[in-house]
Motif scaffolding. Structure first.
Motif, PDB file in Angstrom:
ATOM      1  N   ILE A   1       0.844  -1.210   0.000  1.00 44.56           N
ATOM      2  CA  ILE A   1       0.000   0.000   0.000  1.00 44.56           C
ATOM      3  C   ILE A   1       0.874   1.254   0.000  1.00 44.56           C
ATOM      4  O   ILE A   1       0.625   2.217  -0.733  1.00 44.56           O
ATOM      5  N   ASP A   2       1.943   1.235   0.835  1.00 44.81           N
ATOM      6  CA  ASP A   2       2.856   2.384   0.898  1.00 44.81           C
ATOM      7  C   ASP A   2       3.485   2.645  -0.463  1.00 44.81           C
ATOM      8  O   ASP A   2       3.591   3.801  -0.908  1.00 44.81           O
ATOM      9  N   PHE A   3       3.917   1.573  -1.118  1.00 47.38           N
ATOM     10  CA  PHE A   3       4.573   1.727  -2.412  1.00 47.38           C
ATOM     11  C   PHE A   3       3.592   2.244  -3.458  1.00 47.38           C
ATOM     12  O   PHE A   3       3.942   3.084  -4.289  1.00 47.38           O
ATOM     13  N   GLU A   4       2.353   1.739  -3.411  1.00 45.73           N
ATOM     14  CA  GLU A   4       1.357   2.235  -4.365  1.00 45.73           C
ATOM     15  C   GLU A   4       1.118   3.729  -4.170  1.00 45.73           C
ATOM     16  O   GLU A   4       1.048   4.495  -5.136  1.00 45.73           O
ATOM     17  N   ASN A   5       0.993   4.158  -2.900  1.00 47.36           N
ATOM     18  CA  ASN A   5       0.817   5.585  -2.622  1.00 47.36           C
ATOM     19  C   ASN A   5       2.014   6.398  -3.122  1.00 47.36           C
ATOM     20  O   ASN A   5       1.865   7.501  -3.654  1.00 47.36           O
ATOM     21  N   LYS A   6       3.209   5.842  -2.951  1.00 48.52           N
ATOM     22  CA  LYS A   6       4.423   6.514  -3.422  1.00 48.52           C
ATOM     23  C   LYS A   6       4.390   6.680  -4.940  1.00 48.52           C
ATOM     24  O   LYS A   6       4.730   7.745  -5.470  1.00 48.52           O
TER      25      LYS A   6
ATOM     26  N   ILE B   1       9.548  -3.327  -1.417  1.00 53.31           N
ATOM     27  CA  ILE B   1       8.769  -4.244  -0.584  1.00 53.31           C
ATOM     28  C   ILE B   1       9.681  -5.362  -0.105  1.00 53.31           C
ATOM     29  O   ILE B   1      10.222  -6.126  -0.904  1.00 53.31           O
ATOM     30  N   SER B   2       9.859  -5.462   1.211  1.00 60.03           N
ATOM     31  CA  SER B   2      10.735  -6.472   1.799  1.00 60.03           C
ATOM     32  C   SER B   2       9.941  -7.731   2.088  1.00 60.03           C
ATOM     33  O   SER B   2       9.235  -7.817   3.083  1.00 60.03           O
TER      34      SER B   2
ATOM     35  N   TYR C   1      -2.921   8.005   5.987  1.00 57.90           N
ATOM     36  CA  TYR C   1      -1.567   7.468   5.869  1.00 57.90           C
ATOM     37  C   TYR C   1      -0.615   8.494   5.251  1.00 57.90           C
ATOM     38  O   TYR C   1       0.526   8.646   5.693  1.00 57.90           O
ATOM     39  N   ILE C   2      -1.088   9.196   4.234  1.00 59.82           N
ATOM     40  CA  ILE C   2      -0.254  10.235   3.619  1.00 59.82           C
ATOM     41  C   ILE C   2      -0.024  11.381   4.602  1.00 59.82           C
ATOM     42  O   ILE C   2       1.065  11.962   4.660  1.00 59.82           O
ATOM     43  N   PHE C   3      -1.022  11.685   5.422  1.00 63.70           N
ATOM     44  CA  PHE C   3      -0.907  12.718   6.450  1.00 63.70           C
ATOM     45  C   PHE C   3       0.172  12.346   7.463  1.00 63.70           C
ATOM     46  O   PHE C   3       1.023  13.170   7.829  1.00 63.70           O
ATOM     47  N   SER C   4       0.172  11.073   7.894  1.00 68.14           N
ATOM     48  CA  SER C   4       1.173  10.615   8.860  1.00 68.14           C
ATOM     49  C   SER C   4       1.264   9.093   8.811  1.00 68.14           C
ATOM     50  O   SER C   4       0.404   8.406   9.372  1.00 68.14           O
ATOM     51  N   PRO C   5       2.307   8.542   8.168  1.00 66.76           N
ATOM     52  CA  PRO C   5       2.433   7.077   8.038  1.00 66.76           C
ATOM     53  C   PRO C   5       2.488   6.347   9.377  1.00 66.76           C
ATOM     54  O   PRO C   5       2.128   5.183   9.460  1.00 66.76           O
ATOM     55  N   ASN C   6       2.964   7.039  10.438  1.00 65.20           N
ATOM     56  CA  ASN C   6       3.061   6.420  11.769  1.00 65.20           C
ATOM     57  C   ASN C   6       1.965   6.930  12.711  1.00 65.20           C
ATOM     58  O   ASN C   6       2.124   6.912  13.933  1.00 65.20           O
TER      59      ASN C   6
END
Length: 430
Positions: free
Chosen positions: A89-94, A111-112, A162-167
């Motif tokens: 999901i993170d990579f797709e957003n990137k 992706i690990s 998630y884009i606002f704050s991944p953590n």
């Protein structure tokens, strides 16, 4: 396109976990993953194995309480699988934000899937806010029978968060944190106040559910009520004269593809059907001069009487075979929306219409020719508006449309009152 994979809803992405066809000497089979993003697919091992009897194929994860031959527990393995999904999901957003072209090499780099590259995979990872959000979507979506459109709305909210704050954590969503998120939606995403208000409503539902389920004790959302300037949503509909223009318009041979679109659109204008309901309308739903349907959106059972216009459209296609015994030749919603605009332009429905909205405190007025604002839902709005202006009591109209209270009818009643006021001015011209 919305794809359902392992209880995750993602856009243009699919993550599938499955067991290899060959096992090892201990009877464990390697867990493999298929990651597809933007049409590019990566197939690889995740670095763990499990006995098929301990693998839940429907949920695509290790069964609760199980361990593999090496003693690695289900918590560790499933946590690793969750990490792969989140990284995807993170990579797709990137890729979306940075407009990257997806390649197999980029997927491998970002992706690990190797367990040794992940942090603390030997420990049980506490659920993050985004893990809980996925659980919320799964549970509430199943309970309430969400449509794909509703899932898309909540996935959009998840992506915004998630884009606002991944953590992001629950503790971060204080009144200040919520205010910062709204500022992000306004300044970074350029969303209208009305859209931000809807996103906040979705977020509050999630926060209430997660608090009730013991995931946090931060109740700041209860008192957070920002002032978002909004305007009444403009109802775009066809007057009776405009509807008759469309209904009777001689479509040229070069645009005959609009003929069936016109029929389906006008049928909605004469019956109040939503696109989803006219798409699903079957011939056996038509009995004794009425439509007998259960609506897709609200599951209401409705009886809608046919008038001479809607009956004439049905008669035109009597005996013409359509897939799944459908009553009318309905194409995809997206394509139909495009063609309705083209139809409106062809029929000369180009009078200027002003759309007003707010972004923060800034008022925005945009002017469009009417046909640009037309779509499949214009049909339903046209039916309601004209029915009210004809003097049909709202409670009767509601029996056809399935509205359960007068709140949704108020804008249409206001339209009728405005029309009556304009009509009274005709006396001044005599």
């Amino acid at each position: 396109m919305l794809i359902f994979v392992r209880n995750y809803f993602v856009l243009n992405m699919a993550v599938n976990f499955y067991l290899n066809s060959r096992g090892d000497k201990h009877g464990d089979f390697p867990i493999r993953v298929s990651i597809a993003i933007g049409g590019i697919r990566l197939l690889t091992s995740v670095g763990y194995s499990i006995n098929p009897a301990k693998w839940d194929n429907s949920k695509q994860k290790v069964r609760q309480g199980a361990s593999n031959a090496k003693g690695i527990t289900y918590n560790v393995i499933n946590s690793h699988l969750n990490n792969i999904v989140q990284q995807s999901i993170d990579f797709e957003n990137k890729c979306l934000t940075e407009k990257l072209k997806v390649t197999k090499e980029l997927i491998q780099q970002n992706i690990s899937t190797n367990k040794n590259k992940l942090d603390d995979v030997g420990e049980i990872r506490e659920k993050t806010l985004f893990d809980v959000f996925d659980e919320f979507i799964k549970e509430i979506g199943n309970i309430n029978g969400w449509t794909h459109g509703t899932y898309e709305k909540y996935i959009a909210l998840r992506n915004h968060l998630y884009i606002f704050s991944p953590n992001l954590s629950f503790d971060d969503l204080t009144e200040k944190g919520l205010a910062d998120f709204i500022t992000h939606l306004r300044d970074e995403k350029g969303l209208r106040n009305s859209t931000i208000g809807k996103q906040l409503g979705f977020l509050k539902w999630f926060l209430k559910w997660s608090a009730n389920n013991g995931y946090h004790k931060n109740m700041a959302y209860l008192s957070f009520k920002p002032k978002l300037k909004t305007t009444e949503k403009r109802i775009i509909f066809l007057t009776w004269d405009e509807l008759m223009t469309v209904y009777n318009f001689p479509i040229p041979e070069s645009k005959k593809y609009l003929d069936r679109v016109r029929d389906v659109f006008c049928f909605c204008c004469f019956t109040s059907l939503r696109y989803s309901d006219v798409y699903n309308l079957k011939r056996f739903d038509i009995k004794n001069g009425a439509l007998h349907i259960t609506t897709v959106k609200t599951a209401d059972s409705l009886t809608i009487d046919l008038n001479k216009y809607s009956q004439a459209i049905l008669d035109k296609y009597d005996g013409v075979p359509f897939e799944d015994n459908k009553a009318l030749p309905v194409i995809s919603n997206q394509k139909m929306n495009d063609y309705i605009k083209e139809l409106g332009q062809l029929c000369g429905l180009d009078q200027p219409e002003t759309v007003t909205y707010y972004v923060g405190n800034e008022r925005v007025d945009e002017v469009y020719p009417k046909y640009e604002l037309m779509g499949t839902h214009t049909g339903r709005r046209t039916f309601i508006s004209n029915a009210i202006m004809m003097g049909i009591p709202p409670q009767v109209v509601m029996k056809w449309t399935g509205h359960s209270d007068y709140k949704a009818m108020k804008p249409y009643i206001a339209i009728a009152d405005s029309a009556k006021a304009e009509a009274m001015k005709l006396f001044n011209e005599k």
